[in-house]
Design a protein around this motif. Structure first.
Motif, PDB file in Angstrom:
ATOM      1  N   GLY A   1      24.531 -10.363  30.487  1.00  0.00           N
ATOM      2  CA  GLY A   1      25.744 -11.063  30.113  1.00  0.00           C
ATOM      3  C   GLY A   1      25.621 -11.536  28.679  1.00  0.00           C
ATOM      4  N   ALA A   2      26.730 -12.000  28.125  1.00  0.00           N
ATOM      5  CA  ALA A   2      26.753 -12.435  26.729  1.00  0.00           C
ATOM      6  C   ALA A   2      27.433 -13.787  26.608  1.00  0.00           C
ATOM      7  N   SER A   3      26.777 -14.704  25.912  1.00  0.00           N
ATOM      8  CA  SER A   3      27.341 -16.023  25.641  1.00  0.00           C
ATOM      9  C   SER A   3      27.991 -16.025  24.269  1.00  0.00           C
ATOM     10  N   ASN A   4      28.965 -16.905  24.078  1.00  0.00           N
ATOM     11  CA  ASN A   4      29.621 -17.023  22.777  1.00  0.00           C
ATOM     12  C   ASN A   4      28.852 -17.910  21.811  1.00  0.00           C
ATOM     13  N   THR A   5      27.790 -18.553  22.293  1.00  0.00           N
ATOM     14  CA  THR A   5      26.951 -19.314  21.380  1.00  0.00           C
ATOM     15  C   THR A   5      26.058 -18.356  20.600  1.00  0.00           C
ATOM     16  N   GLY A   6      25.404 -18.856  19.551  1.00  0.00           N
ATOM     17  CA  GLY A   6      24.495 -17.985  18.817  1.00  0.00           C
ATOM     18  C   GLY A   6      24.421 -18.293  17.338  1.00  0.00           C
ATOM     19  N   GLY A   7      23.931 -17.303  16.595  1.00  0.00           N
ATOM     20  CA  GLY A   7      23.668 -17.480  15.178  1.00  0.00           C
ATOM     21  C   GLY A   7      24.894 -17.761  14.334  1.00  0.00           C
ATOM     22  N   ALA A   8      26.064 -17.313  14.784  1.00  0.00           N
ATOM     23  CA  ALA A   8      27.283 -17.573  14.007  1.00  0.00           C
ATOM     24  C   ALA A   8      27.538 -19.069  13.891  1.00  0.00           C
ATOM     25  N   VAL A   9      27.195 -19.836  14.928  1.00  0.00           N
ATOM     26  CA  VAL A   9      27.362 -21.290  14.875  1.00  0.00           C
ATOM     27  C   VAL A   9      26.356 -21.894  13.898  1.00  0.00           C
ATOM     28  N   LEU A  10      25.123 -21.409  13.915  1.00  0.00           N
ATOM     29  CA  LEU A  10      24.113 -21.928  12.986  1.00  0.00           C
ATOM     30  C   LEU A  10      24.538 -21.713  11.543  1.00  0.00           C
ATOM     31  N   ARG A  11      25.100 -20.539  11.267  1.00  0.00           N
ATOM     32  CA  ARG A  11      25.501 -20.226   9.885  1.00  0.00           C
ATOM     33  C   ARG A  11      26.737 -21.008   9.463  1.00  0.00           C
ATOM     34  N   GLN A  12      27.397 -21.618  10.406  1.00  0.00           N
ATOM     35  CA  GLN A  12      28.526 -22.482  10.069  1.00  0.00           C
ATOM     36  C   GLN A  12      28.039 -23.742   9.353  1.00  0.00           C
TER      37      GLN A  12
ATOM     38  N   LYS B   1      34.561 -21.707  18.581  1.00  0.00           N
ATOM     39  CA  LYS B   1      35.901 -22.062  19.049  1.00  0.00           C
ATOM     40  C   LYS B   1      35.844 -22.230  20.569  1.00  0.00           C
ATOM     41  N   PRO B   2      36.857 -22.816  21.169  1.00  0.00           N
ATOM     42  CA  PRO B   2      36.821 -23.025  22.622  1.00  0.00           C
ATOM     43  C   PRO B   2      36.706 -21.710  23.389  1.00  0.00           C
ATOM     44  N   GLY B   3      35.986 -21.770  24.508  1.00  0.00           N
ATOM     45  CA  GLY B   3      35.892 -20.621  25.404  1.00  0.00           C
ATOM     46  C   GLY B   3      34.481 -20.123  25.604  1.00  0.00           C
ATOM     47  N   GLU B   4      34.087 -19.995  26.874  1.00  0.00           N
ATOM     48  CA  GLU B   4      32.789 -19.438  27.240  1.00  0.00           C
ATOM     49  C   GLU B   4      32.948 -18.667  28.546  1.00  0.00           C
ATOM     50  N   ARG B   5      32.182 -17.581  28.678  1.00  0.00           N
ATOM     51  CA  ARG B   5      32.270 -16.758  29.879  1.00  0.00           C
ATOM     52  C   ARG B   5      30.954 -16.675  30.626  1.00  0.00           C
ATOM     53  N   PHE B   6      29.851 -16.773  29.885  1.00  0.00           N
ATOM     54  CA  PHE B   6      28.525 -16.655  30.482  1.00  0.00           C
ATOM     55  C   PHE B   6      27.574 -17.557  29.713  1.00  0.00           C
ATOM     56  N   PRO B   7      26.760 -18.328  30.384  1.00  0.00           N
ATOM     57  CA  PRO B   7      26.468 -18.357  31.822  1.00  0.00           C
ATOM     58  C   PRO B   7      27.434 -19.176  32.671  1.00  0.00           C
ATOM     59  N   LEU B   8      28.429 -19.808  32.038  1.00  0.00           N
ATOM     60  CA  LEU B   8      29.475 -20.449  32.831  1.00  0.00           C
ATOM     61  C   LEU B   8      30.815 -19.870  32.392  1.00  0.00           C
ATOM     62  N   ASN B   9      31.758 -19.856  33.304  1.00  0.00           N
ATOM     63  CA  ASN B   9      33.046 -19.224  33.049  1.00  0.00           C
ATOM     64  C   ASN B   9      34.101 -20.309  32.850  1.00  0.00           C
ATOM     65  N   ASN B  10      34.410 -20.588  31.582  1.00  0.00           N
ATOM     66  CA  ASN B  10      35.416 -21.589  31.256  1.00  0.00           C
ATOM     67  C   ASN B  10      36.089 -21.183  29.946  1.00  0.00           C
TER      68      ASN B  10
END
Length: 429
Positions: free
Chosen positions: A287-298, A327-336
């Motif tokens: 699965g893939a989370s929307n968190t990651g390096g893009a947030v760090l580079r912000q 931005k808002p929204g996550e699918r994995f590991p939780l679906n919201n």
């Protein structure tokens, strides 16, 4: 000495790696892709072959190609595209989601706005985009191909052959090795004039045909050089890592965090973006989370990330409980889909703030593997790390504390290297 060539077509460039029978690299070349069109794909494919030393080309025994997952196009029998391709990240399929849910079983991997099947349905609804081609396909047929399928065709000349990695999100059943009845029954209802041929699907790495005489002569490749069925770019990168046993996994720490765990059992749940690819007798679930390096580079430059990381003690857990999102929204590991980013409170110290971000992303990664195991995947034993985040030793130490298993940076992470291993495998059965 026989060599094996892997060719990777990614989002911004194409690469080729030639390896020997001991998996040692003998040559590697690249080609930039500033746009994604079949004309540039073909140009890139030929340029990569041209760049390889003649002595390397003359020794190549097998070639395998990977492409971006769910990049698709419609072609006539000659392989000429009849309409512009739809790329991997194009979500125009959102307009056919209702139909997709009606024809596919609940939680199927093909249910998604960017899936191959969603794009096929979109093509079915827009035949006016390719009216000039209809007289051709009336007699020769219309073929639906993935990027890797089309690129392989340029070398072996056999139209309409794919692999079960690329075909998964088209609806192909990799467990029973056929197109399910629900898909075959739906096509005549979707296409009013010409029903496209779905590709014949084989195991990734399967020898398809020798290189055509034209291509062999043009590039100095041996007449018995075999072109193999390909795979997707992400699975090629997994193969490159060296992970082979159940319980071994690869975390890709790029702009987002992508998890892939090798399991004895298949795990699928479209609600969480979890699906499994067949890998021999095992399953590659993830699965893939929307968190990651893009947030760090912000918040930080590469220099700041390296400098501040050196001041963090990775043995100490940060008390900050973030959920880093752009931005808002996550699918994995939780679906919201409405989950808001949580980046407060921000301490005065940049080092403490970075520590909290790295700790929180590691917490999300660990929870992701827990979710995969809760759904029935094999227990986690070892994690290989790819992507830019793998170069940060502080983050690696934090992740290993969280995951409680060895965390390893593999020698090879390039998808082209994984594709070369796939070509090498065909020679070994």
């Amino acid at each position: 000495m026989t060599l094996y060539l892997g060719i990777d077509f990614g989002t911004s460039g194409a690469r080729a790696v030639a390896i020997d029978d001991h998996a040692g690299i003998q040559a590697q070349v690249d080609f930039p892709l500033d746009r994604q069109t079949p004309e540039l794909w073909q140009e890139g494919l030929f340029a990569l072959l041209d760049q390889l030393p003649l002595s390397v080309r003359q020794s190549i025994g097998a070639i395998a190609i990977d492409g971006t997952s769910s990049t698709v196009l419609l072609c006539d029998r000659s392989g000429a595209p009849v309409v512009e391709p739809i790329l991997y990240n194009d979500a125009r399929g959102i307009t056919v989601m209702e139909t997709l849910r009606e024809i596919a079983p609940p939680n199927h991997p093909a249910i998604g706005a960017t899936s191959s099947l969603a794009k096929l349905l979109w093509y079915a609804r827009h035949p006016k985009l390719y009216p000039d081609a209809l007289h051709r396909v009336a007699t020769t047929g219309l073929f639906f191909l993935h990027q890797a399928d089309w690129l392989g065709f340029q070398l072996h000349g056999q139209i309409g052959i794919s692999d079960y990695h690329n075909a998964l999100k088209l609806g192909y059943d990799p467990e029973h090795l056929f197109y399910p009845e629900w898909l075959r029954l739906a096509l005549p209802q979707l296409f009013t004039k010409f029903i496209p041929y779905l590709p014949h699907v084989v195991k990734p790495g399967t020898p398809i045909a020798p290189i055509t005489a034209e291509m062999g002569d043009r590039f100095g490749l041996p007449a018995d050089c075999v072109i193999c069925a390909g795979t997707t770019d992400s699975i090629a990168a997994f193969l490159a890592s060296g992970a082979r046993e159940p319980g071994e996994a690869v975390t890709s720490l790029g702009s987002t965090v992508v998890l892939k765990l090798l399991s004895r059992d298949r795990v699928d749940d479209a609600r969480y973006g979890i699906y499994s690819h067949r890998l021999g007798n095992l399953w590659l679930t993830g699965g893939a989370s929307n968190t990651g390096g893009a947030v760090l580079r912000q918040f930080f430059s590469d220099r700041q990330l390296a400098e501040f990381s050196e001041s963090i003690d990775p043995t100490l857990e940060s008390p900050l409980k973030y959920y880093p999102l752009l931005k808002p929204g996550e699918r994995f590991p939780l679906n919201n889909p409405e989950l808001p980013p949580r980046l407060e409170p921000r301490p005065n110290s940049d080092v403490e703030f970075l520590h909290g971000l790295l700790e929180s992303i590691a917490r999300i990664e660990a929870r992701g593997y827990e979710v995969l195991q809760e759904f029935g995947a094999t227990g986690l034993k070892r994690v290989y790390t790819a992507g830019g985040g793998s170069k940060n030793p502080t983050w690696t130490a934090i992740r290993q504390r969280r995951l409680n298993v060895p965390v390893i940076t593999p020698t090879h992470t390039e998808a082209a290297y994984g594709a070369a291993l796939l070509a090498r495998m065909q020679d070994r059965g």
